[in-house]
Design a protein around this motif. Structure first.
Motif, PDB file in Angstrom:
ATOM      1  N   GLU A  39     -32.142   0.823  25.668  1.00 42.87           N
ATOM      2  CA  GLU A  39     -32.239   0.542  27.269  1.00 42.87           C
ATOM      3  C   GLU A  39     -33.445  -0.172  27.348  1.00 42.87           C
ATOM      4  OE1 GLU A  39     -31.674   3.085  30.997  1.00 42.87           O
ATOM      5  OE2 GLU A  39     -32.569   4.299  29.268  1.00 42.87           O
ATOM      6  N   ALA A  40     -34.684   0.066  26.626  1.00 45.31           N
ATOM      7  CA  ALA A  40     -35.782  -0.560  26.714  1.00 45.31           C
ATOM      8  C   ALA A  40     -35.999  -1.810  26.056  1.00 45.31           C
ATOM      9  CB  ALA A  40     -37.070   0.200  26.269  1.00 45.31           C
ATOM     10  N   GLY A  41     -34.815  -2.401  25.247  1.00 45.62           N
ATOM     11  CA  GLY A  41     -34.723  -3.532  24.676  1.00 45.62           C
ATOM     12  C   GLY A  41     -35.732  -3.497  23.305  1.00 45.62           C
ATOM     13  N   GLU A  42     -36.085  -2.319  22.754  1.00 43.62           N
ATOM     14  CA  GLU A  42     -36.944  -2.086  21.671  1.00 43.62           C
ATOM     15  C   GLU A  42     -36.346  -1.723  20.594  1.00 43.62           C
ATOM     16  OE1 GLU A  42     -39.518   0.615  23.223  1.00 43.62           O
ATOM     17  OE2 GLU A  42     -40.501  -0.934  24.756  1.00 43.62           O
ATOM     18  N   GLU A  43     -34.970  -1.914  20.440  1.00 47.11           N
ATOM     19  CA  GLU A  43     -34.234  -1.340  19.170  1.00 47.11           C
ATOM     20  C   GLU A  43     -34.458  -2.555  17.877  1.00 47.11           C
ATOM     21  OE1 GLU A  43     -31.042  -4.118  20.921  1.00 47.11           O
ATOM     22  OE2 GLU A  43     -32.909  -2.738  21.486  1.00 47.11           O
ATOM     23  N   SER A  44     -34.312  -2.069  16.858  1.00 44.85           N
ATOM     24  CA  SER A  44     -34.369  -2.946  15.784  1.00 44.85           C
ATOM     25  C   SER A  44     -32.975  -2.694  14.947  1.00 44.85           C
ATOM     26  CB  SER A  44     -35.409  -2.491  14.675  1.00 44.85           C
ATOM     27  OG  SER A  44     -35.415  -1.331  14.025  1.00 44.85           O
ATOM     28  N   VAL A  45     -32.409  -3.973  14.553  1.00 43.50           N
ATOM     29  CA  VAL A  45     -31.190  -3.949  14.036  1.00 43.50           C
ATOM     30  C   VAL A  45     -31.336  -4.351  12.421  1.00 43.50           C
ATOM     31  CG1 VAL A  45     -29.926  -4.365  16.281  1.00 43.50           C
ATOM     32  CG2 VAL A  45     -30.410  -6.403  14.853  1.00 43.50           C
ATOM     33  N   THR A  46     -30.099  -4.009  11.845  1.00 43.68           N
ATOM     34  CA  THR A  46     -29.969  -4.467  10.416  1.00 43.68           C
ATOM     35  C   THR A  46     -28.443  -4.792  10.052  1.00 43.68           C
ATOM     36  OG1 THR A  46     -31.505  -2.492   9.552  1.00 43.68           O
ATOM     37  CG2 THR A  46     -29.987  -3.453   8.114  1.00 43.68           C
ATOM     38  N   ALA A  47     -28.522  -6.116   9.532  1.00 37.49           N
ATOM     39  CA  ALA A  47     -27.061  -6.770   9.083  1.00 37.49           C
ATOM     40  C   ALA A  47     -26.480  -5.657   8.097  1.00 37.49           C
ATOM     41  CB  ALA A  47     -27.224  -7.932   8.686  1.00 37.49           C
ATOM     42  N   GLN A  48     -25.130  -5.642   8.285  1.00 38.78           N
ATOM     43  CA  GLN A  48     -24.509  -4.656   7.186  1.00 38.78           C
ATOM     44  C   GLN A  48     -24.227  -5.410   5.976  1.00 38.78           C
ATOM     45  OE1 GLN A  48     -21.043  -2.124   8.085  1.00 38.78           O
ATOM     46  NE2 GLN A  48     -21.106  -2.273  10.255  1.00 38.78           N
ATOM     47  N   PRO A  49     -24.411  -4.644   4.975  1.00 38.60           N
ATOM     48  CA  PRO A  49     -24.062  -5.203   3.734  1.00 38.60           C
ATOM     49  C   PRO A  49     -22.503  -5.632   3.441  1.00 38.60           C
ATOM     50  CG  PRO A  49     -25.015  -3.259   3.252  1.00 38.60           C
ATOM     51  CD  PRO A  49     -24.686  -3.339   4.780  1.00 38.60           C
ATOM     52  N   GLU A  50     -22.122  -6.653   2.710  1.00 33.52           N
ATOM     53  CA  GLU A  50     -20.807  -6.952   2.509  1.00 33.52           C
ATOM     54  C   GLU A  50     -20.082  -5.889   1.880  1.00 33.52           C
ATOM     55  OE1 GLU A  50     -20.234 -10.831   0.829  1.00 33.52           O
ATOM     56  OE2 GLU A  50     -21.513 -11.952   2.463  1.00 33.52           O
ATOM     57  N   GLU A  51     -20.734  -5.199   1.013  1.00 32.76           N
ATOM     58  CA  GLU A  51     -19.970  -4.163   0.226  1.00 32.76           C
ATOM     59  C   GLU A  51     -19.798  -3.016   1.009  1.00 32.76           C
ATOM     60  OE1 GLU A  51     -24.313  -3.165  -0.733  1.00 32.76           O
ATOM     61  OE2 GLU A  51     -22.913  -4.939  -0.635  1.00 32.76           O
ATOM     62  N   GLY A  52     -18.811  -2.022   0.562  1.00 32.88           N
ATOM     63  CA  GLY A  52     -18.498  -0.890   1.635  1.00 32.88           C
ATOM     64  C   GLY A  52     -17.006  -0.802   1.479  1.00 32.88           C
ATOM     65  N   THR A  53     -16.405   0.192   1.984  1.00 27.29           N
ATOM     66  CA  THR A  53     -15.026   0.717   2.051  1.00 27.29           C
ATOM     67  C   THR A  53     -14.407   0.718   3.335  1.00 27.29           C
ATOM     68  OG1 THR A  53     -15.690   2.894   2.163  1.00 27.29           O
ATOM     69  CG2 THR A  53     -15.276   2.031  -0.007  1.00 27.29           C
ATOM     70  N   TYR A  54     -13.137   0.321   3.502  1.00 21.61           N
ATOM     71  CA  TYR A  54     -12.384   0.106   4.547  1.00 21.61           C
ATOM     72  C   TYR A  54     -11.116   0.871   4.330  1.00 21.61           C
ATOM     73  CZ  TYR A  54      -9.242  -1.746   8.102  1.00 21.61           C
ATOM     74  OH  TYR A  54      -8.407  -2.017   9.196  1.00 21.61           O
ATOM     75  N   HIS A  55     -10.708   1.556   5.430  1.00 15.96           N
ATOM     76  CA  HIS A  55      -9.262   2.332   5.178  1.00 15.96           C
ATOM     77  C   HIS A  55      -8.428   2.086   6.574  1.00 15.96           C
ATOM     78  CE1 HIS A  55      -9.617   4.109   1.295  1.00 15.96           C
ATOM     79  NE2 HIS A  55     -10.941   4.374   1.704  1.00 15.96           N
ATOM     80  N   ARG A  56      -7.128   1.928   6.635  1.00 17.27           N
ATOM     81  CA  ARG A  56      -6.224   1.809   7.664  1.00 17.27           C
ATOM     82  C   ARG A  56      -5.551   2.899   7.949  1.00 17.27           C
ATOM     83  NH1 ARG A  56      -2.096  -2.364   5.791  1.00 17.27           N
ATOM     84  NH2 ARG A  56      -2.443  -0.840   3.824  1.00 17.27           N
ATOM     85  N   THR A  57      -4.986   3.178   9.177  1.00 16.62           N
ATOM     86  CA  THR A  57      -4.338   4.477   9.203  1.00 16.62           C
ATOM     87  C   THR A  57      -2.912   4.609   8.264  1.00 16.62           C
ATOM     88  OG1 THR A  57      -4.472   4.191  11.720  1.00 16.62           O
ATOM     89  CG2 THR A  57      -2.788   5.560  11.209  1.00 16.62           C
ATOM     90  N   ASP A  58      -2.559   3.612   7.925  1.00 15.71           N
ATOM     91  CA  ASP A  58      -1.339   3.617   6.877  1.00 15.71           C
ATOM     92  C   ASP A  58      -1.944   4.050   5.881  1.00 15.71           C
ATOM     93  OD1 ASP A  58       0.329   1.997   8.507  1.00 15.71           O
ATOM     94  OD2 ASP A  58       0.031   0.205   7.625  1.00 15.71           O
ATOM     95  N   ASP A  59      -3.204   4.030   5.330  1.00 16.23           N
ATOM     96  CA  ASP A  59      -3.635   4.391   4.079  1.00 16.23           C
ATOM     97  C   ASP A  59      -3.752   5.992   4.113  1.00 16.23           C
ATOM     98  OD1 ASP A  59      -4.260   1.829   2.957  1.00 16.23           O
ATOM     99  OD2 ASP A  59      -6.326   1.836   3.803  1.00 16.23           O
ATOM    100  N   PHE A  60      -4.026   6.535   5.467  1.00 14.57           N
ATOM    101  CA  PHE A  60      -3.949   7.888   5.618  1.00 14.57           C
ATOM    102  C   PHE A  60      -2.588   8.451   5.722  1.00 14.57           C
ATOM    103  CE2 PHE A  60      -3.341  11.194   8.731  1.00 14.57           C
ATOM    104  CZ  PHE A  60      -4.309  12.182   8.313  1.00 14.57           C
ATOM    105  N   GLU A  61      -1.844   7.996   6.154  1.00 13.38           N
ATOM    106  CA  GLU A  61      -0.127   8.272   6.137  1.00 13.38           C
ATOM    107  C   GLU A  61       0.405   8.465   4.768  1.00 13.38           C
ATOM    108  OE1 GLU A  61       1.859   5.701   8.665  1.00 13.38           O
ATOM    109  OE2 GLU A  61       0.916   6.348  10.641  1.00 13.38           O
ATOM    110  N   GLU A  62      -0.299   7.420   3.803  1.00 12.49           N
ATOM    111  CA  GLU A  62       0.285   7.407   2.504  1.00 12.49           C
ATOM    112  C   GLU A  62      -0.312   8.826   1.666  1.00 12.49           C
ATOM    113  OE1 GLU A  62      -0.760   3.598   0.706  1.00 12.49           O
ATOM    114  OE2 GLU A  62       0.822   2.585   1.931  1.00 12.49           O
ATOM    115  N   LEU A  63      -1.585   8.890   1.935  1.00 12.24           N
ATOM    116  CA  LEU A  63      -2.373  10.215   1.340  1.00 12.24           C
ATOM    117  C   LEU A  63      -1.803  11.279   1.856  1.00 12.24           C
ATOM    118  CD1 LEU A  63      -5.255  10.204  -0.096  1.00 12.24           C
ATOM    119  CD2 LEU A  63      -6.018  11.144   2.056  1.00 12.24           C
ATOM    120  N   CYS A  64      -1.149  11.498   2.972  1.00 14.23           N
ATOM    121  CA  CYS A  64      -0.488  12.728   3.158  1.00 14.23           C
ATOM    122  C   CYS A  64       0.711  13.142   2.684  1.00 14.23           C
ATOM    123  CB  CYS A  64       0.048  12.673   4.810  1.00 14.23           C
ATOM    124  SG  CYS A  64      -1.397  12.511   5.823  1.00 14.23           S
ATOM    125  N   GLU A  65       1.506  12.254   2.108  1.00  8.89           N
ATOM    126  CA  GLU A  65       2.673  12.437   1.093  1.00  8.89           C
ATOM    127  C   GLU A  65       2.402  12.845  -0.389  1.00  8.89           C
ATOM    128  OE1 GLU A  65       7.037  10.877   0.188  1.00  8.89           O
ATOM    129  OE2 GLU A  65       5.750   9.559   1.563  1.00  8.89           O
TER     130      GLU A  65
END
Length: 225
Positions: free
Chosen positions: A153-179
């Motif tokens: 709110e005060a404009g005093e936050e610092s930010v960091t760019a996200q690294p390119e690596e990491g993980t990502y999952h869709r809702t479809d992945d969850f549905e497949e995991l359930c079966e």
């Protein structure tokens, strides 16, 4: 003209409602509206708020809306970014053995890839289920936002760019995991991790089909005294 910081809030879940109510009760803040559908986004263009804050919103916000708030669009994500972008971070932290936590970040044109304001790690345990971890992640989101909102709110936050690596999952992945495939072979620990990640009563997630019948599976793991 009011000097209050004007906000449009997106989404709703337990954590989102708690953050929304906290902002509504905060001096110097005016929450103009609470939006839950894609069609309501036009009100951001109409009201021109200083910030958009999102928590539990289930739609992608288009670029033409993201560019409107002068202070930016913030999102609370129940995952320790860059790990577990996308859907069901609580489940994938258990299944993939990736860090669990909450992240406050600026939104960009992609999903959960914007610059990070702050993260809060959440410890995990073999006795965790998807539900118990989800509840702690919601608490972490609320705590993280309350801690860092004053500097934003005060404009005093610092930010960091996200690294390119990491993980990502869709809702479809969850549905497949359930079966559950009755013929699939896996280590006992891997199976238990999958089942406890999908245990989220009262919802039926994990299931197996045998001889034309479907059976739902939950697990409960208790630490020995």
């Amino acid at each position: 003209m009011s000097d209050d910081t004007e906000i449009v809030f997106l989404g709703i879940n337990d954590a989102g409602m708690r953050v929304y109510n906290w902002l509504c009760d905060r001096n110097g803040v005016f929450v103009r509206s609470l939006l839950t559908t894609r069609e309501q986004l036009s009100s951001v263009r109409e009201t021109q708020p200083e910030f958009v804050v999102s928590c539990g919103y289930s739609h992608i916000v288009p670029d033409d809306i993201l560019s409107i708030p002068s202070g930016g669009c913030l999102n609370l994500h129940p995952g320790y970014l860059p790990y577990n972008r996308g859907a069901n971070p609580n489940v994938w932290s258990i299944v993939d053995d990736t860090p669990a936590g909450a992240t406050l970040h600026y939104m960009d044109e992609s999903l959960d890839t914007g610059d990070i304001v702050a993260r809060k790690g959440v410890s995990t345990d073999f006795a965790d289920t998807g539900k118990s971890l989800h509840q702690r992640l919601e608490d972490a989101q609320v705590e993280l936002f309350k801690q860092h909102w004053p500097e934003i709110e005060a404009g005093e936050e610092s930010v960091t760019a996200q690294p390119e690596e990491g993980t990502y999952h869709r809702t479809d992945d969850f549905e497949e995991l359930c079966e559950l495939n009755p013929d699939e072979e896996m280590r006992v620990e891997e199976l238990l991790n999958r089942l406890r990640a999908l245990t989220f009563p009262p919802y039926d997630n994990a299931f197996i089909e045998l001889e034309g019948e479907r059976f739902y599976v939950d697990v409960e793991i208790e630490r020995a005294e």
